[in-house]
Design a protein around this motif. Structure first.
Motif, PDB file in Angstrom:
ATOM      1  N   THR A 111       0.823  -1.206   0.000  1.00 55.18           N
ATOM      2  CA  THR A 111       0.000   0.000   0.000  1.00 55.18           C
ATOM      3  C   THR A 111       0.857   1.256   0.000  1.00 55.18           C
ATOM      4  O   THR A 111       2.054   1.235   0.356  1.00 55.18           O
ATOM      5  CB  THR A 111      -0.914   0.047   1.244  1.00 55.18           C
ATOM      6  N   GLU A 168       0.515   3.575   2.086  1.00 53.09           N
ATOM      7  CA  GLU A 168       0.829   3.836   3.485  1.00 53.09           C
ATOM      8  C   GLU A 168       2.094   3.101   3.924  1.00 53.09           C
ATOM      9  O   GLU A 168       2.924   3.654   4.670  1.00 53.09           O
ATOM     10  CB  GLU A 168      -0.348   3.440   4.376  1.00 53.09           C
ATOM     11  N   ARG A 204       5.118   4.818   2.400  1.00 56.34           N
ATOM     12  CA  ARG A 204       5.372   6.057   3.155  1.00 56.34           C
ATOM     13  C   ARG A 204       6.032   5.755   4.504  1.00 56.34           C
ATOM     14  O   ARG A 204       6.907   6.499   4.951  1.00 56.34           O
ATOM     15  CB  ARG A 204       4.065   6.831   3.371  1.00 56.34           C
ATOM     16  N   GLU A 262      -1.750  12.795  -1.930  1.00 56.65           N
ATOM     17  CA  GLU A 262      -0.756  12.019  -1.207  1.00 56.65           C
ATOM     18  C   GLU A 262      -0.799  10.540  -1.561  1.00 56.65           C
ATOM     19  O   GLU A 262       0.216   9.855  -1.475  1.00 56.65           O
ATOM     20  CB  GLU A 262      -0.938  12.200   0.302  1.00 56.65           C
ATOM     21  N   THR A 304      -3.278   6.757  -1.440  1.00 60.93           N
ATOM     22  CA  THR A 304      -3.762   5.862  -0.385  1.00 60.93           C
ATOM     23  C   THR A 304      -4.109   4.513  -0.988  1.00 60.93           C
ATOM     24  O   THR A 304      -4.382   4.394  -2.189  1.00 60.93           O
ATOM     25  CB  THR A 304      -4.995   6.462   0.318  1.00 60.93           C
TER      26      THR A 304
END
Length: 391
Positions: free
Chosen positions: A193, A195, A198, A229, A231
């Protein structure tokens, strides 16, 4: 004894505005405050420079020792020296008492006509006006100084960009090592993902004394929004725009880099977009040297895209190349000089991004961004990470 020259002398600006002093009130989150004082504090304090280029800091009593050791400003005044507590009793209001402390210092230096930045606190200006001071809000006199980095500042930015390079390598490596399962990227047996990527970026940056907010890991059609951003699960055959803009936790300077990668098979359209962005970036970087207008660089990038059949900002299009070519990087992630339609001339010591991109909602976005130092005779690319689309 000859007075040592203030390297941040803005007396010419004050003279132009017939001002007795320039004043900033804020904390170190204000880039001009940190630049002018070299002092980090989370609580609000004041910086004043007089028309004689004398500098004063007004800080809380508990910060005095640290300010004397760390700040570049030699004249340190504390609230207690200005009898702040007595003024609170007289005024019945700490904010008014603080204004009285500022008034006392300004009066001591014979300053009545005050210039301030355009985001100066309204309450303070209004209160001091009532005490006989006049105010003019002006463009930051430190902005141009900040745009020309010293050797020490350049080294600070390079250190952050090195951490950024390692974080980008870690992110791209996760995508490279992933497997394609049912059209999705799978890493170590789990869906990969945005996330998780990141998170790996954040860990890498923290290991090297940096932090980042708003890191972009945007996959698929949503990446056509340049600042989305990102997701959710990363998918095969779709572009992943990774934009990392970390800041050193110690020296407060930023760096910046973007890469776009794809795991799987890229469509011919995406390949052509990537090639166009890559060529536009190379053309722009090769133009960089002192004396070149930022508008000329931006215009040439638009030329490259338009010659290849892509829309640009010049036509007012809402897709294609829809932002400026770049911006300065330093104590702020976006600062002067701005590489767009302005006729700003590049100078040695500028650190700028070159980040052309193409964005189409039906396929997504492609962006490449390098961080470039303008040198005396050309440029130095501070970005080591290679550019490979299909990983």
């Amino acid at each position: 004894m000859t007075k040592e020259k203030n390297p941040l002398d803005i007396s010419d600006t004050l003279k132009d505005h017939r001002s007795d002093a320039f004043m900033i009130v804020g904390n170190s989150g204000n880039a001009d405050m940190y630049y002018s004082s070299s002092f980090f504090a989370s609580d609000s304090f004041a910086y004043i420079q007089t028309k004689e280029a004398d500098e004063i800091l007004l800080i809380s009593d508990m910060e005095r020792g640290r300010a004397e050791n760390e700040s570049r400003v030699s004249q340190i005044r504390t609230l207690q020296e200005c009898k702040y507590r007595d003024k609170i009793k007289e005024r019945g209001d700490p904010s008014l008492a603080y204004c009285d402390c500022l008034a006392e210092i300004l009066q001591h230096h014979g300053a009545r006509r005050i210039t301030v930045p355009r985001d100066f606190p309204y309450h303070i200006a209004q209160t001091l006006k009532e005490e006989g001071f006049s105010f003019e809000a002006i463009k930051s006199p430190f902005q141009q100084l900040r745009s020309r980095k010293s050797e020490q500042e350049i080294e600070k930015v390079k250190t952050v960009q090195n951490a950024c390079n390692l974080a980008m390598e870690a992110a791209v490596n996760m995508i490279h090592k992933s497997e394609i399962v049912d059209g999705k990227l799978n890493y170590n047996g789990f869906d990969l993902t945005a996330e998780e990527v990141r998170h790996q970026i954040d860990i890498t940056l923290l290991e090297h004394g940096c932090e980042s907010e708003g890191t972009i890991v945007a996959c698929g059609k949503g990446s056509a929004n340049p600042h989305w951003e990102g997701t959710g699960v990363l998918r095969a055959d779709e572009p992943v725009v990774i934009d990392i803009f970390p800041r050193s936790k110690k020296n407060r300077y930023f760096a910046d880099m973007t890469r776009t990668v794809l795991k799987g098979d890229a469509s011919e359209r995406l390949k052509d977009m990537y090639e166009a962005v890559h060529v536009a970036q190379e053309v722009a970087i090769e133009m960089i040297k002192p004396g070149v207008k930022c508008s000329d660089i931006h215009g040439r990038v638009c030329d490259v895209f338009e010659e290849r059949g892509y829309d640009t900002t010049r036509s007012g299009s809402q897709s294609g190349f829809i932002h400026s070519t770049g911006h300065g990087v330093g104590l702020e992630i976006h600062e002067a000089p701005f590489v767009g339609e302005r006729d700003t001339v590049l100078e040695a010591g500028n650190i700028i991004t070159i980040e052309p991109g193409l964005y189409y909602p039906d396929v997504g976005g492609i962006r490449l961004e390098d961080l470039i130092l303008v040198t005396d005779d050309g440029f130095e690319n501070l970005t080591e990470m290679e550019k490979e689309f299909i990983v």
